[in-house]
Each structure stands twice: as C-alpha cells, then as structure tokens.
Design a protein around this motif. Structure first.
Motif, mmCIF file in Angstrom:
data_model
loop_
_atom_site.group_PDB
_atom_site.id
_atom_site.type_symbol
_atom_site.label_atom_id
_atom_site.label_comp_id
_atom_site.label_asym_id
_atom_site.label_seq_id
_atom_site.Cartn_x
_atom_site.Cartn_y
_atom_site.Cartn_z
ATOM 1 N N VAL A 85 0.840 -1.200 0.000
ATOM 2 C CA VAL A 85 0.000 0.000 0.000
ATOM 3 C C VAL A 85 0.874 1.250 0.000
ATOM 4 C CG1 VAL A 85 -1.727 1.303 1.297
ATOM 5 C CG2 VAL A 85 -1.850 -1.186 1.194
ATOM 6 N N SER A 86 1.970 1.188 0.759
ATOM 7 C CA SER A 86 2.838 2.350 0.878
ATOM 8 C C SER A 86 4.257 1.902 1.200
ATOM 9 C CB SER A 86 2.321 3.265 1.995
ATOM 10 O OG SER A 86 3.175 4.377 2.166
ATOM 11 N N CYS A 87 5.214 2.603 0.630
ATOM 12 C CA CYS A 87 6.617 2.409 0.982
ATOM 13 C C CYS A 87 7.345 3.726 0.730
ATOM 14 C CB CYS A 87 7.256 1.295 0.150
ATOM 15 S SG CYS A 87 9.035 1.095 0.483
ATOM 16 N N VAL A 88 7.880 4.301 1.792
ATOM 17 C CA VAL A 88 8.724 5.489 1.670
ATOM 18 C C VAL A 88 10.049 5.195 2.341
ATOM 19 C CG1 VAL A 88 6.846 7.148 1.456
ATOM 20 C CG2 VAL A 88 7.716 6.567 3.714
ATOM 21 N N ILE A 98 7.012 0.641 5.545
ATOM 22 C CA ILE A 98 6.174 -0.150 4.646
ATOM 23 C C ILE A 98 4.822 -0.449 5.284
ATOM 24 C CG2 ILE A 98 5.987 -2.371 3.438
ATOM 25 C CD1 ILE A 98 9.126 -2.326 3.437
ATOM 26 N N VAL A 99 3.773 -0.367 4.459
ATOM 27 C CA VAL A 99 2.445 -0.813 4.856
ATOM 28 C C VAL A 99 1.985 -1.842 3.821
ATOM 29 C CG1 VAL A 99 0.045 -0.174 5.309
ATOM 30 C CG2 VAL A 99 1.900 1.426 5.894
ATOM 31 N N LEU A 100 1.656 -3.040 4.324
ATOM 32 C CA LEU A 100 1.096 -4.100 3.487
ATOM 33 C C LEU A 100 -0.355 -4.328 3.890
ATOM 34 C CD1 LEU A 100 3.819 -6.940 3.687
ATOM 35 C CD2 LEU A 100 3.550 -5.199 1.908
ATOM 36 N N LEU A 101 -1.165 -4.721 2.919
ATOM 37 C CA LEU A 101 -2.509 -5.222 3.202
ATOM 38 C C LEU A 101 -2.524 -6.685 2.822
ATOM 39 C CD1 LEU A 101 -5.128 -2.595 1.949
ATOM 40 C CD2 LEU A 101 -4.325 -3.008 4.268
ATOM 41 N N GLU A 102 -3.026 -7.516 3.723
ATOM 42 C CA GLU A 102 -3.189 -8.925 3.400
ATOM 43 C C GLU A 102 -4.657 -9.206 3.131
ATOM 44 O OE1 GLU A 102 -2.778 -13.493 4.862
ATOM 45 O OE2 GLU A 102 -3.197 -11.932 6.325
ATOM 46 N N ASN A 103 -4.926 -9.851 2.009
ATOM 47 C CA ASN A 103 -6.263 -10.319 1.660
ATOM 48 C C ASN A 103 -6.430 -11.683 2.313
ATOM 49 O OD1 ASN A 103 -7.044 -8.244 -0.550
ATOM 50 N ND2 ASN A 103 -4.966 -8.888 -1.046
ATOM 51 N N ARG A 104 -7.077 -11.720 3.464
ATOM 52 C CA ARG A 104 -7.087 -12.919 4.302
ATOM 53 C C ARG A 104 -7.823 -14.108 3.695
ATOM 54 N NH1 ARG A 104 -8.741 -9.927 9.739
ATOM 55 N NH2 ARG A 104 -10.624 -9.945 8.513
#
Length: 141
Positions: free
Chosen positions: A42-45, A112-118
């Motif tokens: 979702v995001s990485c800086v 880092i922000v990850l989203l997991e599709n469970r």
C-alpha cells in the motif's frame, strides 16, 4: 480479458526496514514470518543505497548506485514470490523505475504498509502468452 473479481477482508501490517537490508527479500521474509498468502504493498517510503532493476521489456538486471529516494513501490507479494514495481529518484530529482529485483539495499529506512487479503492466496504460474510467471488468485481454503 480480466480475471474474475474477488472480495476479501483485509488486515494491515506496518513495519520498517533498516540500513543494509534487501528490500525485496525482506518483504518476502516478512510474509513468511507472518504467514501472509496474498499481500499487496500500500505504501513504501524510504531510500536505497543501490537498486537492482529489470527495466521494461528487458531480460537483464541492471544495478544503479544511489543514494535514491523511494518515490513509489507497488505490487503483490506472498511467502514465496513477489511482483513489485519501484520508482526511485536521485539527488537531481530524476526518476527511474522498473521491476524490483534482489540486491536493492536500504540506505536509511523503508517504512512499509502491506494489506493482506485474508480470504485469498496469490500464486505464480507460467503464462504461455506472456512468457512470465503471472498472478493466479484463488480463494483460500
């Protein structure tokens, strides 16, 4: 033709990588540690000391020496593979992008922000039309 749409509940994961870590390898390792089967960035800086990229329609991995700012990172990742595109900028603001490959080393940080599709799993399978391992989305079960 687009693939069948899937819906899934999601969980977010937020973490930071430190200097010297390999961005792609650490993303896959994080998914291994937390048993993530279908995650997206979702995001990485942050910044890279060096970047290993496969450029558009290229076969070879090209190394670029930084430091670079990470302008964007997007893609899919699980505990065995990742398909990630990155844009980086140099000290003059020139932007370069391509497929993120192993060997891209963190300079100062990567937040880092990850989203997991469970309810899903992401797999990679050879596609005869493209010649690459492409995303296969399945219901988790």
């Amino acid at each position: 033709m687009a693939t069948e749409p899937f819906s899934s509940s999601v969980t977010s994961y937020c973490f930071r990588l430190r200097p010297g870590q390999d961005l792609k390898k650490e993303l896959i390792y994080y998914c291994q540690l937390h048993h993530l089967h279908a995650a997206c960035v979702v995001s990485c800086v942050g910044s890279l000391n060096k970047a290993h990229l496969r450029l558009s329609n290229g076969k070879d991995v090209v190394e670029f020496q930084g430091p670079f700012e990470i302008v964007s990172l997007s893609g899919t990742v699980n505990s065995t593979a990742a398909h990630l595109h990155i844009s980086i900028s140099d000290f003059e603001g020139k932007v370069l992008g391509g497929h993120l490959m192993d060997g891209s080393e963190i300079y100062t940080t990567a937040e880092i922000v990850l989203l997991e599709n469970r309810d899903l799993t992401f797999q990679r399978e050879n596609d005869g039309h493209t010649g690459y391992k492409e995303l296969l989305i399945q219901k988790r079960g």
